[in-house]
Design a protein around this motif. Sequence first.
Motif, short mmCIF file in Angstrom:
data_model
loop_
_atom_site.label_atom_id
_atom_site.label_comp_id
_atom_site.label_asym_id
_atom_site.label_seq_id
_atom_site.Cartn_x
_atom_site.Cartn_y
_atom_site.Cartn_z
N ALA A 210 30.30 34.28 69.54
CA ALA A 210 30.60 35.02 70.69
C ALA A 210 29.14 35.02 71.53
CB ALA A 210 31.22 36.17 70.50
N LEU A 211 28.12 35.22 70.67
CA LEU A 211 26.75 35.65 71.26
C LEU A 211 26.09 34.37 71.44
CD1 LEU A 211 25.99 38.62 69.15
CD2 LEU A 211 26.63 38.68 71.60
N GLY A 212 26.56 33.39 71.06
CA GLY A 212 25.61 31.79 71.22
C GLY A 212 24.26 32.10 70.68
N ASP A 213 23.33 31.80 71.73
CA ASP A 213 22.04 31.67 71.49
C ASP A 213 21.30 33.06 71.19
OD1 ASP A 213 22.06 28.77 71.08
OD2 ASP A 213 21.64 28.73 73.31
N LEU A 214 22.02 34.07 71.78
CA LEU A 214 21.51 35.52 71.75
C LEU A 214 21.26 35.85 70.23
CD1 LEU A 214 23.48 37.17 74.10
CD2 LEU A 214 21.16 36.63 74.41
N ARG A 215 20.22 36.49 69.92
CA ARG A 215 19.78 36.94 68.43
C ARG A 215 20.44 38.23 68.33
NH1 ARG A 215 13.54 36.15 67.27
NH2 ARG A 215 14.12 37.53 65.57
N PHE A 216 20.89 38.44 67.06
CA PHE A 216 21.36 39.76 66.89
C PHE A 216 21.37 40.19 65.40
CE2 PHE A 216 25.18 38.83 64.06
CZ PHE A 216 25.33 37.55 64.55
N GLU A 217 21.20 41.62 65.30
CA GLU A 217 20.84 42.19 63.96
C GLU A 217 22.32 43.03 63.46
OE1 GLU A 217 18.18 46.00 62.50
OE2 GLU A 217 17.99 44.87 64.44
N LEU A 218 22.68 42.52 62.27
CA LEU A 218 23.88 43.40 61.76
C LEU A 218 23.59 44.88 61.52
CD1 LEU A 218 25.78 40.89 59.48
CD2 LEU A 218 26.46 41.67 61.60
N LEU A 219 24.20 45.93 62.20
CA LEU A 219 23.83 47.21 61.88
C LEU A 219 24.79 47.79 60.57
CD1 LEU A 219 23.66 48.41 65.38
CD2 LEU A 219 21.79 47.99 64.09
N GLU A 220 25.98 47.60 60.65
CA GLU A 220 26.83 47.78 59.49
C GLU A 220 27.84 47.01 59.20
OE1 GLU A 220 28.16 51.86 60.52
OE2 GLU A 220 29.29 51.82 58.66
N GLU A 221 28.01 47.00 57.86
CA GLU A 221 29.35 46.18 57.54
C GLU A 221 30.38 46.97 56.74
OE1 GLU A 221 29.07 41.85 56.37
OE2 GLU A 221 27.15 42.77 56.08
N ARG A 222 31.58 46.92 56.85
CA ARG A 222 32.60 47.73 56.20
C ARG A 222 34.15 47.10 56.02
NH1 ARG A 222 33.68 51.67 61.03
NH2 ARG A 222 31.50 52.79 60.41
N GLU A 223 34.80 47.61 54.98
CA GLU A 223 36.09 46.94 54.55
C GLU A 223 37.04 47.46 55.77
OE1 GLU A 223 37.08 44.81 52.33
OE2 GLU A 223 34.95 44.53 51.97
N VAL A 224 38.20 46.82 56.04
CA VAL A 224 39.13 47.37 56.80
C VAL A 224 40.26 47.26 56.18
CG1 VAL A 224 37.93 47.11 59.01
CG2 VAL A 224 39.52 45.28 58.11
N GLU A 225 41.39 48.29 56.30
CA GLU A 225 42.48 48.34 55.71
C GLU A 225 43.52 48.77 56.33
OE1 GLU A 225 42.65 50.44 52.15
OE2 GLU A 225 41.48 51.94 52.60
N PHE A 226 44.90 48.64 56.19
CA PHE A 226 45.91 49.42 56.73
C PHE A 226 46.10 50.56 56.08
CE2 PHE A 226 50.12 50.95 57.55
CZ PHE A 226 50.69 50.52 58.67
N ALA A 227 45.98 51.71 56.34
CA ALA A 227 46.11 52.99 55.42
C ALA A 227 46.98 54.27 56.18
CB ALA A 227 44.86 53.46 54.93
N CYS A 228 47.60 54.79 55.62
CA CYS A 228 48.40 56.10 56.03
C CYS A 228 48.09 57.24 55.39
CB CYS A 228 49.92 55.64 56.01
SG CYS A 228 50.81 56.65 57.36
N THR A 229 48.22 58.18 56.12
CA THR A 229 47.90 59.60 55.48
C THR A 229 49.30 60.39 54.87
OG1 THR A 229 48.13 60.62 57.47
CG2 THR A 229 45.73 60.03 56.95
N CYS A 230 50.40 59.75 54.94
CA CYS A 230 51.67 60.45 54.61
C CYS A 230 51.76 60.62 52.97
CB CYS A 230 52.91 59.75 55.32
SG CYS A 230 53.22 58.10 54.66
N SER A 231 52.42 61.44 52.64
CA SER A 231 52.74 61.54 51.27
C SER A 231 54.14 62.36 50.91
CB SER A 231 51.58 62.39 50.41
OG SER A 231 51.44 63.42 50.92
N HIS A 232 54.65 62.50 49.94
CA HIS A 232 55.69 63.45 49.44
C HIS A 232 55.42 64.89 49.76
CE1 HIS A 232 59.67 63.93 47.52
NE2 HIS A 232 59.29 64.95 47.18
N GLU A 233 54.17 65.25 49.40
CA GLU A 233 53.78 66.73 49.71
C GLU A 233 53.54 66.94 51.10
OE1 GLU A 233 52.24 64.54 47.37
OE2 GLU A 233 53.29 65.85 45.76
N ARG A 234 53.39 66.08 52.15
CA ARG A 234 53.21 66.22 53.30
C ARG A 234 54.68 66.11 53.95
NH1 ARG A 234 48.26 64.42 56.87
NH2 ARG A 234 46.70 65.02 55.28
N ALA A 235 55.69 65.46 53.49
CA ALA A 235 56.80 65.55 53.73
C ALA A 235 57.31 66.93 53.58
CB ALA A 235 57.65 64.73 53.21
#
Length: 286
Positions: A210-235
């Motif tokens: 996307a940036l073509g010839d523009l130079r860039f520096e990676l500031l941060e990398e992280r994993e991504v995931e589908f995650a929910c906060t529900c649980s039996h206790e919350r129910a």
Amino acid sequence: MAAVTTNLVAEAAARHKTTHTVTAALGRTLTGTLLLAAGVKELDRLTVQIDCNGPIGGITAEANGRGQVRGYVRNPRADAPLNAQGKFDVRAIVGEGTLYVTYESGFEIGLYREPYRGSVPLISGEIAEDFAYYLSKSEQIPSAVMLGVLVRARANGDHFIEAAGGIMIQIMPGADEQTVRALEESVKRTPQTTTLIRRGARPADLLQAALGDLRFELLEEREVEFACTCSHERALALISAMSLAEIRSMLEEDRGAVMTCHFCNTTYRVQERELAEILQRAEKEG
Ligand SMILES: [Zn+2]
């Protein structure tokens, strides 16, 4: 920001049993929400809500600052024929409506701040353009947003998510005009994100494209995931917050309770014995 979200979009589609058109709409929204969240410091929760009049009925996605996202649509079985370009007609199932964005922060340090809310009318219904319009209109950040989900058929007729991901470029205040022009040109020439991901592109490769010839520096990398906060206790906690009459009727008439989490479609079965305990405790507390 750039993300490859193939696995998490596949998980969302499997959990919600979506049609391919809904998979595209939900997958783009989940990816856009993650990218928007990635650019915010000290974020606890970012919610994107698309309130719309098309057959999908509405889309909700929620991301935190750790690369986790969850989301759902009101009608996962909404569908429409492919559009004139042979693509999933996301616009046809979304229709007209409003995109709402809510940022919340502070609760992890015990300091709940007033949420920041913004909204814009949907200008396209194809999601990526709507995110870009939100950024430029509501936050005054000129931006380019590309979001894609590619569903492919196997030889046996089954379908799978072959690629999903996105790129979000925001122009910071004070960026020089030459850079902005170079960026606009390179963004125009960028192939679709799913085409790049199919060929094995990682997020940094998407940025490079996307940036073509523009130079860039990676500031941060992280994993991504589908995650929910529900649980039996919350129910159980949700039931505890109901009125005595409601709990009594669940116990006496239904002999238990079944609750399904909107966000991840997990079903929790609450047993008669657990309801009796909740009721006993609630009665004691009066
Ligand atoms: Zn859930």
